[in-house]
Design an enzyme around this catalytic site. Structure first.
Site: not given
Length: 335
Positions: A10-11, A33, A151-152, A181
């Protein structure tokens, strides 16, 4: 600057989208990956949350091709076998979630990379930088392996800094109401580390641990030991919200707190924080590039020192945008 993305989840995918969207002066030379390149191209091109990629993206000759850019796919599990020296890599964007301690991340350096940026909270003695909070303390000579926190933390730390600078902070508790997530289960399944974490992500509100509040102390040492918190994982695909209950050092009003945040959002925290008095909900922030959006209507005061403050964040796009910001800052301060 020549970078590689290690881990195209995702990131990793959203970091690349943001680099291409702003046409940043960053050359992505490779993606490593273990998933096949054609499937990764598909996942990059089509996104159920953020929509299809605006430009044409194709898979050709082992590369992701976007316009004039050709990005080579690699599928090497052993980091020490990666060709970072041959590719003259300036920065590895380490987004697998696996190489989060200093010794593991250092394997990228052994392979020839000049620097590693961990896109997660790091373990051990790794400098943590949050844009708008302490990024100016980056030392190109010594900060070779660094973390962009979570992110938090990127949502909470700017708000905490505004409060600290204007009123002082005695102590605080944070709750993040966090979107689901990729590590969570769609239906109930075993999770040895966290039994509740194995329950169905879209059927439950799931209490979870988070080090995001404590991590604020890594970028604002004055707050070390003064903040902690927990999380609730909730059944939404994207956008989370920080609920900060905080005791300030000096007496003030909720209106004064709002004014301080509003001022910072238009000056020192411009492009990092945003201030709103609109009647917003979570889906209004899908695709929001700010780290932290202060919701003036949602907060409340108990007395002149004890406040509950609310800030929204797109835990995917907002965070990916800050990674690109940090890469550009590194580029501009490493010459």
């Amino acid at each position: 600057m020549r970078i590689v993305i290690n881990g195209f989840g995702r990131i990793g995918r959203l970091v690349l989208r943001q680099i291409l969207k702003r046409n940043a002066p960053i050359e992505v030379v490779a993606i490593n990956d273990l998933v096949s390149g054609d499937l990764l191209t598909y996942l990059f091109k089509y996104d159920s949350t953020h929509g299809s990629f605006a430009s044409q993206a194709t898979f050709s000759d082992g590369c992701l091709v976007v316009g004039e850019r050709k990005i080579r796919f690699l599928a090497e599990k052993d980091v020490q076998k990666l060709p970072w020296k041959d590719l003259d890599v300036d920065v590895v964007v380490e987004s697998t979630g696996l190489f989060v301690n200093k010794d593991d991340a250092a394997k990228h350096l052994d392979s020839g990379a000049k620097r590693v940026l961990i896109t997660a909270p790091a373990k051990g003695d790794v400098p943590t930088f949050v844009m708008g909070v302490n990024h100016q303390k980056f030392d190109p000579a010594n900060d070779v392996i660094i973390s962009n926190a979570s992110c938090t933390t990127n949502c909470l730390a700017p708000l905490a800094k505004v409060l600290l600078d204007n009123f002082g902070i005695e102590e605080g508790l944070m709750t993040t109401v966090h979107a689901a997530t990729a590590t969570q289960s769609v239906v109930d399944g075993p999770s040895r580390k966290d039994w509740r974490g194995g329950r169905g992500a879209f059927q439950n509100i799931i209490p979870a641990s988070t080090g995001a509040a404590k991590a604020v102390g890594l970028c604002l040492p004055e707050l070390k030991g003064k903040l902690t918190g927990m999380a609730f994982r909730v059944p939404v695909a994207d956008v989370s919200v920080v609920d900060l209950t905080v005791k300030l050092s000096s007496a003030t009003t909720y209106e004064a707190v709002c004014e301080a945040v509003k001022h910072a959002a238009s000056t020192s925290m411009r492009n990092i924080m945003h201030y709103t008095e609109e009647a917003v909900v979570s889906s209004d922030f899908i695709g929001c590039e700010y780290s932290s959006v202060f919701d003036a209507q949602a907060g409340v005061a108990l007395n002149d020192r004890f406040f509950k403050l609310i800030a929204w964040y797109d835990n995917e796009i907002g965070y990916a945008t800050r990674i690109v910001d940090l890469l550009e800052y590194i580029q501009g301060n490493s010459k």
